[in-house]
Design an enzyme around this catalytic site. Structure first.
Site, PDB file in Angstrom:
ATOM      1  CD  GLU A  32      -2.544   1.378   2.629  1.00 57.16           C
ATOM      2  OE1 GLU A  32      -2.860   2.524   3.026  1.00 57.16           O
ATOM      3  OE2 GLU A  32      -2.823   0.341   3.256  1.00 57.16           O
ATOM      4  NE  ARG A  44      -0.492   8.385   5.767  1.00 59.06           N
ATOM      5  CZ  ARG A  44      -0.323   7.680   6.872  1.00 59.06           C
ATOM      6  NH1 ARG A  44       0.806   7.811   7.570  1.00 59.06           N
ATOM      7  NH2 ARG A  44      -1.248   6.843   7.287  1.00 59.06           N
ATOM      8  CE  LYS A  69      -5.829   2.011   6.942  1.00 56.70           C
ATOM      9  NZ  LYS A  69      -4.958   2.855   6.115  1.00 56.70           N
TER      10      LYS A  69
END
Length: 223
Positions: free
Chosen positions: A56, A60, A144
């Protein structure tokens, strides 16, 4: 049920199967924020050499989309997704970059609905029963849990298993070698996300062998 409803139901079932497959392959999913473009390939190679091949890549940093594109081009054997997708623009950019799955830290009706029409499966973030119900109403059954430890950890997952018996989770946030086995022992946990296997200082120093070893040791805990 209309033809369109049937089509949407079939598409969601396919996406759930895709999420199940990639999580079964992953077991532990590295959640990666790239600080330097030069780290992209050697970090991915070290993680893969240790057995972690589902990555993943968070958005950011400014290098997130670049990393997804590069890994899809140069490391096609890996499964590469986009994390920290916050809005429709980021969703479109991640899909354009070639992300094979999408992960969000939380859920909005806008993102959940947009993903229904996408070919790329989404693992929407949740921190509460209300978040789950928002996605559940649209057909989502895989989420998640974030931030997992702050949200109640394994106790929360056990409690959520009651009302949401057909929902499974990828808990992320606060997972480490000390609690990894407790999470993975739960029937509604399909994999976990984490960062402990590639400490930022190791990446900064280019200590790829240590990252490979730590990745392999993490998987050995689940053997």
């Amino acid at each position: 049920m209309t033809t369109n409803d049937n089509r949407q139901h079939t598409r969601m079932a396919e996406k759930i199967a895709q999420i199940d497959s990639l999580c079964a392959r992953a077991r532990i999913m590295p959640v990666i924020t790239i600080a330097r473009e030069a780290d992209i390939l050697p970090l991915a190679d070290a993680l893969a050499a240790g057995g972690l091949s589902v990555l993943e890549i968070t958005l950011r940093s400014a290098h997130g989309l670049t990393a997804i594109r590069l890994l899809r081009e140069q490391r096609p054997e890996l499964c590469v997704g986009a994390g920290t997708v916050l809005d429709l623009q980021m969703l479109a950019a991640a899909e354009e970059a070639g992300a094979q799955f999408i992960v969000t830290p939380g859920s909005t009706a806008e993102l959940l609905k947009a993903s229904l029409d996408s070919e790329v499966p989404m693992l929407p973030g949740t921190s509460s029963a209300s978040d789950i119900m928002l996605g559940y109403a649209l057909g989502y059954r895989r989420f998640k849990l974030f931030p997992a430890e702050v949200c109640g950890g394994t106790a929360a997952l056990k409690a959520l298993g009651g009302p949401f018996g057909d929902v499974r989770f990828c808990p992320t946030g606060g997972i480490n070698p000390d609690n990894l086995q407790r999470y993975m022992a739960l029937p509604n946990v399909m994999c976990v996300g984490g960062t402990w296997m590639f400490d930022s200082q190791w990446v900064k120093n280019g200590d790829w062998a240590r990252i490979q070893q730590c990745s392999a040791e993490a998987l050995q805990l689940l053997a």
